[in-house]
Design a protein around this motif. Structure first.
Motif, mmCIF file in Angstrom:
data_model
loop_
_atom_site.group_PDB
_atom_site.id
_atom_site.type_symbol
_atom_site.label_atom_id
_atom_site.label_comp_id
_atom_site.label_asym_id
_atom_site.label_seq_id
_atom_site.Cartn_x
_atom_site.Cartn_y
_atom_site.Cartn_z
ATOM 1 N N LEU A 177 51.899 -54.740 43.776
ATOM 2 C CA LEU A 177 50.666 -54.102 43.745
ATOM 3 C C LEU A 177 49.568 -55.785 43.400
ATOM 4 O O LEU A 177 50.029 -56.596 43.064
ATOM 5 C CB LEU A 177 49.298 -53.123 43.642
ATOM 6 N N PRO A 178 48.816 -56.160 43.501
ATOM 7 C CA PRO A 178 48.278 -57.225 43.323
ATOM 8 C C PRO A 178 47.854 -57.083 41.670
ATOM 9 O O PRO A 178 47.608 -56.609 40.973
ATOM 10 C CB PRO A 178 46.735 -57.321 43.967
ATOM 11 N N ASP A 179 48.155 -58.020 40.981
ATOM 12 C CA ASP A 179 47.627 -59.147 39.607
ATOM 13 C C ASP A 179 46.915 -58.026 38.748
ATOM 14 O O ASP A 179 46.923 -57.177 38.289
ATOM 15 C CB ASP A 179 47.689 -60.078 39.563
ATOM 16 N N ALA A 180 45.927 -58.334 39.781
ATOM 17 C CA ALA A 180 44.254 -57.379 39.109
ATOM 18 C C ALA A 180 44.523 -56.096 38.426
ATOM 19 O O ALA A 180 44.317 -55.560 37.944
ATOM 20 C CB ALA A 180 43.280 -57.482 40.217
ATOM 21 N N LEU A 181 45.779 -55.487 39.715
ATOM 22 C CA LEU A 181 45.665 -53.425 39.330
ATOM 23 C C LEU A 181 46.680 -53.502 38.697
ATOM 24 O O LEU A 181 46.516 -52.304 37.857
ATOM 25 C CB LEU A 181 46.167 -52.868 40.824
ATOM 26 N N GLN A 182 47.901 -54.254 38.682
ATOM 27 C CA GLN A 182 49.092 -54.133 37.768
ATOM 28 C C GLN A 182 48.514 -53.949 36.395
ATOM 29 O O GLN A 182 48.462 -53.502 35.029
ATOM 30 C CB GLN A 182 49.471 -55.372 37.608
ATOM 31 N N SER A 183 46.890 -55.260 36.033
ATOM 32 C CA SER A 183 46.936 -55.894 34.557
ATOM 33 C C SER A 183 45.338 -54.429 34.106
ATOM 34 O O SER A 183 45.882 -54.247 32.703
ATOM 35 C CB SER A 183 45.731 -57.318 34.856
#
Length: 664
Positions: free
Chosen positions: A582-588
């Motif tokens: 998933l995109p980094d923002a969702l991982q963060s």
């Protein structure tokens, strides 16, 4: 047409528009206010006359369907009032919130004259369409009024005398107008004073009947200034739910509440949901003392402003339990059915869209950016049965200098740089089909007037052409901005708004839908049969999705592009999308949630030893093997969140291949 009468009428309105006093000092302020709106806001010309407009029958049916319950409730009151005035040649109209007459009572022997005058079923009386009229001015002000003969803005209607009163819904919003009109009347305006009192009383009774019909499970409190009329013809009414809060109110009831709380009527907050004791010196427990078993003179209540009223409390009606036969809703057309995965609000909207699809009625789609407005517009076209093309144009994406030529087309040699053979406009290209105007709120005001002409006359004039061309099209427009707000700011024409929102559909944002999980699976199946592991699914379900469906689609395509490792396949052969895809923002965001989640304590000493060893890839692989790839069991043994295990597995994938699942 008497030239002098026409000339003097036009001159009076023109002089008024320039700031001079009217030739008749007795003009009512409501009439003068309407004249001002017609001149300044609607840009109407008093010298230009226009016959009464009757909407097409298909469009009338849409308006009647929208007002079906109100028409049914109001019909008895209309017939009662009509009988009271029998022999006086009055005509009764019930107009909806769009100014279209959805019910009508009049002499059928005069049908041709009534239709010609606009006192007929389907007549459209909004101010931007017909100028000053009782219906239009009542819709604009929310007040009962008389528009008598030369009070009308358009000289065509100056033979009429019209009296109207508003009908409000249970939440205090203007829902309809009751109009009492005469083809011919005495010259004196005061001759309609009785008509004004009668139409106001009739509207009040319709509101009361509507409240009683929809408040069977609530307490209903009816008020009157006099005990003698309390039980037979009350002035106002409100309904109260089981918690003692206001659930519904008539217009007079709302005014009584506003006065009791010392609020300003025009700037009042919502009354719905407020506790009863905010307005009166009693609460829910006091209501049984106000029932009809006591004399009306003893049922006295005091409002917070000190006003004394007589009240009649009617307790909830407890209907006996009975079996109900509920008919299944009609299946959605395939094009519309693909837009939902089971969300109740979306299903209701799409069933409404299915009924609108075969009509030629303009539709306005409102919703946040990325909510799927163009998808809905395309589905409406597919379900409409129209054989022409679906033509979409984004009014915000094309430079203003080119927008007119794109919409209307141009003839050869119309302007430097144009195609030598000219170009067909998008409006004409949509002939026989659907024209979709996305971000209509960004259309320049100058072009809005030309679009209004297309909608009203079904004609388009290309740039450089000397005459119009007929077009048969269905217009669907969309905006993420509230067009009513743009109208107030002077950035959007109100008359065009009324043309575009003959039917209005509001798409719910993705964060409010209940079918997100099912939509994820459907979209992934369309992308090639991918599966989500639990941490990835949890992150997607927890996200707020400010970009709605567009953002969701982009995220899933991004994840599919990264999900290409051979070891990312589940035992069934489908590719598995993990949190790391998933995109980094969702991982963060998911990592932050994991840190905020308290860890499950270990069950025994061996488990604690496993936790200390879990940083070692070999130890983690061994533990996965012992648990037969069950990540949930591994997380429980280690006393950590499952997303933590998934991240460690992903870091380990580059060192050795581990086949794992997420069962249990």
């Amino acid at each position: 047409m008497p030239l002098q009468s026409y000339a003097s009428h036009t001159q009076e309105i023109e002089a008024f528009g320039l700031g001079y006093p009217t030739g008749r000092g007795e003009r009512d302020q409501a009439v003068l206010g309407s004249w001002r709106r017609c001149i300044d806001h609607h840009r109407l010309d008093p010298a230009q006359t226009c016959e009464a407009y009757i909407v097409p029958e298909s469009q009338l049916r849409i308006h009647q369907d929208e007002s079906e319950s109100l028409i049914r409730i109001a019909r008895s009151g209309l017939e009662r009032l009509y009988q009271q005035l029998k022999g006086l040649d009055y005509v009764l109209l019930l107009a909806d919130r769009h100014g279209v007459a959805v019910d009508f009572l009049g002499h059928q022997a005069q049908a041709a004259d009534l239709r010609h005058a606009g006192l007929y079923l389907g007549a459209e009386w909004r101010e931007d369409r017909a100028g000053t009229s009782a219906v239009g001015a009542c819709l604009a002000t929310g007040e009962a009024l008389v528009v008598h003969q030369s009070d009308h803005f358009d000289f065509t209607h100056t033979q009429l005398s019209c009296t109207a009163a508003p009908i409000y819904d249970l939440r205090g919003e203007l829902a309809a107008v009751l109009d009492l009109s005469l083809l011919k009347s005495p010259a004196e305006r005061a001759s309609q004073n009785l008509a004004l009192n009668l139409v106001v009383a009739a509207a009040r009774r319709v509101e009361l009947a509507n409240l009683m019909a929809q408040s069977r499970n609530d307490w209903v409190l009816r008020f009157s200034q006099s005990p003698d009329f309390l039980d037979v013809d009350p002035d106002a009414a409100i309904s109260i739910d089981a918690r003692g809060r206001i659930r519904a109110t008539t217009h007079a009831g709302a005014r009584a509440l506003v006065a009791a709380a010392g609020l300003e009527w025009r700037k009042r907050p919502s009354l719905i949901g407020q506790p009863l004791e905010h307005f009166f010196d009693f609460d829910l427990a006091h209501l049984p003392q106000l029932r009809r078993n006591r004399p009306a003179q003893e049922r006295i209540v005091r409002a917070r402003d000190g006003n004394i009223l007589f009240a009649h409390a009617m307790e909830p009606q407890r209907a006996p339990a009975r079996s109900l036969t509920i008919s299944a809703p009609q299946p959605l057309p395939p094009a519309l059915g693909t837009l939902t995965a089971g969300d109740p609000a979306m299903n209701a909207l799409l069933h409404k869209a299915a009924r609108l699809a075969p009509q030629s009625l303009p539709v306005l789609v409102q919703g946040e950016t990325g909510a799927g407005k163009e998808f809905l517009a395309r589905a409406l076209h597919a379900a409409s049965g129209r054989e022409g093309a679906f033509i979409a144009i984004n009014c915000a994406a094309i430079p203003e200098a080119l927008l007119e030529s794109e919409l209307f087309g141009y003839l050869p040699g119309s302007w430097t740089g144009g195609a030598s053979k000219g170009r067909q406009g998008l409006i004409e290209a949509a002939h026989g089909g659907t024209l979709f105007l996305d971000e209509i709120g960004d259309m320049p005001v100058g072009l809005q007037a030309k679009l209004l002409r297309v909608l009203s006359e079904s004609q388009v004039t290309p740039v450089g052409a000397h005459g119009p061309r007929h077009v048969d099209l269905r217009v669907v427009s969309a905006s993420h901005r509230a067009l009513a707000t743009l109208v107030e700011a002077g950035q959007f024409r109100q008359d065009l708004l009324y043309r575009l929102n003959a039917a209005e559909l509001h798409l719910p944002p993705l964060r409010q839908r209940q079918d997100l999980a099912a939509m994820l699976d459907r979209l992934l199946a369309d992308l090639g049969g991918y599966h989500l592991d639990e941490p990835a699914r949890a992150a997607l379900l927890a996200h707020r999705w400010p970009g709605n469906l567009r953002e969701l689609s982009n995220v899933l395509r991004y994840a599919v592009a990264l999900c290409h490792e051979p070891d990312a396949a589940d035992p069934g052969g489908a590719q598995v999308i993990a949190l790391s895809h998933l995109p980094d923002a969702l991982q963060s965001a998911s990592a932050g949630d994991a840190q905020d989640t308290p860890a499950t304590p270990p069950l025994s000493a061996p488990h604690a030893a496993a936790r200390t060893e879990s940083a070692d890839p070999e130890a983690l692989a061994q533990l996965l093997a012992q648990c037969q790839g069950n990540v949930s069991e591994v997380a429980r043994l280690l006393g950590v969140n499952r997303s933590t295990v998934h991240r460690r597995i992903q870091r380990m994938l580059g060192q050795r291949q581990v086949h794992w699942g997420d069962g249990g």
